[in-house]
Design an enzyme around this catalytic site. Structure first.
Site, PDB file in Angstrom:
ATOM      1  N   GLU A  79       0.850  -1.193   0.000  1.00  0.00           N
ATOM      2  CA  GLU A  79       0.000   0.000   0.000  1.00  0.00           C
ATOM      3  C   GLU A  79       0.885   1.242   0.000  1.00  0.00           C
ATOM      4  OE1 GLU A  79      -2.195   0.775   3.723  1.00  0.00           O
ATOM      5  OE2 GLU A  79      -1.449  -1.156   4.405  1.00  0.00           O
ATOM      6  N   CYS A 111      -3.467  -3.520   4.507  1.00  0.00           N
ATOM      7  CA  CYS A 111      -2.547  -4.527   5.063  1.00  0.00           C
ATOM      8  C   CYS A 111      -2.975  -5.953   4.726  1.00  0.00           C
ATOM      9  CB  CYS A 111      -2.449  -4.362   6.569  1.00  0.00           C
ATOM     10  SG  CYS A 111      -2.004  -2.698   7.050  1.00  0.00           S
ATOM     11  N   HIS A 233      -2.609  -9.937  12.367  1.00  0.00           N
ATOM     12  CA  HIS A 233      -2.044  -8.708  11.788  1.00  0.00           C
ATOM     13  C   HIS A 233      -1.616  -7.800  12.953  1.00  0.00           C
ATOM     14  CE1 HIS A 233      -1.373  -5.068   9.716  1.00  0.00           C
ATOM     15  NE2 HIS A 233      -2.469  -4.472  10.149  1.00  0.00           N
TER      16      HIS A 233
END
Ligand code: COA
Length: 390
Positions: A79, A111, A233
């Site tokens: 990103e 993400c 994450h």
């Protein structure tokens, strides 16, 4: 046939700033960062490092080991794109001298895109079992100076080789995924720093986890008791821990805080000292788990939760393969993480404010300590990269 992650290699910048330095500059108690969000240091990319050099440096050990010869698919997840048109993966393909018979494309969904890459690569290998795919997740997390997000910056890249009969982790077929149109974190094309509604993003992260888990559990008939460890994450390490606790609470799964902490702790060690690597973060967590867990994880099931703001969440799982330790780059990664240079506040701010020139002129960038590749300059709007190895 098992399909999954065959090799996993990582690179981050050779420079970091300690969050104590940021705390002093912002007149904040350092414990807010060390304990409150669970972060200690963040990797800061030098002006001659970008997502391409981080990615190529991450994949370089695979090239040296001859692992890229059968790769016919290169997926680059980021990103922090450097071009609206050309895929960053093509620069990496060139720097690593990969075979021209290769599909190369860039993927974006905050993400989450590294996981999209991994799942697409598994589909490719299912159809072409003798071929391999290279998935690279590479990112630079950047928020405005002095903003609440500042302490959750970082950078890094992970290169994953995906194949049949993987030597590290077989990915199981069941997965649960969830998409919702929300504005918790975004970066319009005209900005170099992300915008984030931090508290809201934490809520959406957890909501997407509960929804993804629901579908995963229906498909697999598994409960939390079927997992030996988890990797979530990691925008900051506390987020991953809190989310797991919320899931366990929701499922009325009884466990102490210590037991819950132990299920994630090894996966958080690298991120605590590199910071957020966006698309690469969960895979930095997986590496941290595989490389730092003292017990042998062979045969153990790992629960994986990937989240990308905006938002997409996915819960899936993998089983660690016998003999996996032989195929890790543990010493190289430890060496990198232990030998980085600490920046002063002023050095951090100077690097932060160093922008890539946009006037189409000729520029050669000063040389910092990088991995095997550097972003050496820019000429007529074309990025130039240099290989520092033969
Ligand atoms: N000692 C120990 N803990 C402390 C403390 C101190 N002196 N001071 C504050 N804390 C704790 C707070 O209690 C809080 O913990 P809690 O969430 O468990 O209540 C934590 O530290 C953070 O403090 P807070 O005041 O909420 O911080 P903030 O408003 O400055 O922002 C974030 C924190 C995480 C929201 C912000 O850093 C952010 O937006 N980060 C980006 C988030 C992101 O990446 N989201 C996208 C992907 S999921």
């Amino acid at each position: 046939m098992n399909i999954g992650i065959d090799r996993l290699s990582f690179h981050t910048s050779n420079y970091y700033v300690d969050l104590k330095t940021i705390a002093e500059a912002r007149s904040v108690d350092p414990e807010k960062y060390y304990i409150g969000i669970g972060q200690e240091k963040m990797s800061i990319p030098s002006p001659d490092e970008d997502v391409v050099t981080l990615a190529a440096s991450a994949a370089y050990p695979l090239m040296k080991d001859g692992e890229l010869d059968d790769v016919e698919l290169l997926l680059f997840a980021t990103e922090s794109g450097i071009d609206q048109s050309k895929a960053a993966g093509i620069y990496v393909h060139g720097l690593l001298e990969m075979p021209s018979r290769c599909r190369t494309v860039e993927l974006k969904q905050a993400c989450y895109s590294g996981t999209a890459g991994l799942q697409f690569a598994i589909g490719f290998v299912a159809r072409n079992p003798e071929k391999k795919a290279l998935v690279i997740a590479s990112d630079i997390a950047r928020y405005e100076l002095g903003s609440p997000g500042e302490a959750t910056q970082g950078c890094g890249a992970v290169a994953m080789l995906v194949s049949a009969n993987p030597r590290l982790m077989a990915i199981e077929p069941e997965c649960g995924y969830y998409t919702a149109d929300v504005m918790d974190f975004w970066r319009p094309n005209y900005r170099s720093e992300a915008l984030v509604d931090g508290k809201y993003s934490a809520m959406v992260y957890i909501h997407a986890l509960l929804e993804s888990w629901k579908q995963y559990a229906e498909l697999s008939n598994r409960t939390l008791a079927d997992f030996d460890r988890f990797c979530y994450h990691i925008p900051f390490t506390k987020m991953a821990e809190k989310a797991y606790q919320k899931l366990a609470q929701k499922l009325k799964f009884k466990m102490s805080k210590e037991e819950s902490h132990a299920l994630l702790e090894e996966s958080l060690r690298y991120s605590r000292i590199t910071g957020n690597c966006y698309a690469a973060s969960m895979y930095v967590g997986l590496l941290s788990l595989l490389e730092t867990a003292e017990d042998d994880l062979a045969g153990k099931r790992i629960g994986l939760y990937s989240y990308g703001s905006g938002c997409v969440g996915e819960f899936f799982s993998g089983v660690v393969q016998p003999g996996y330790r032989e195929f890790l780059y543990t010493d190289q990664h430890r060496n990198l993480l232990e030998n980085r240079t600490k920046l002063t506040y002023q050095q951090y701010e100077d690097i932060f404010n160093y922008g890539v020139p946009t006037d189409g002129g000729e520029y050669v960038f000063p040389q910092y300590k990088t991995g095997p590749f550097r972003f050496s300059g820019i000429s007529q709007h074309k990025r130039e990269y240099e290989s520092l190895v033969d």
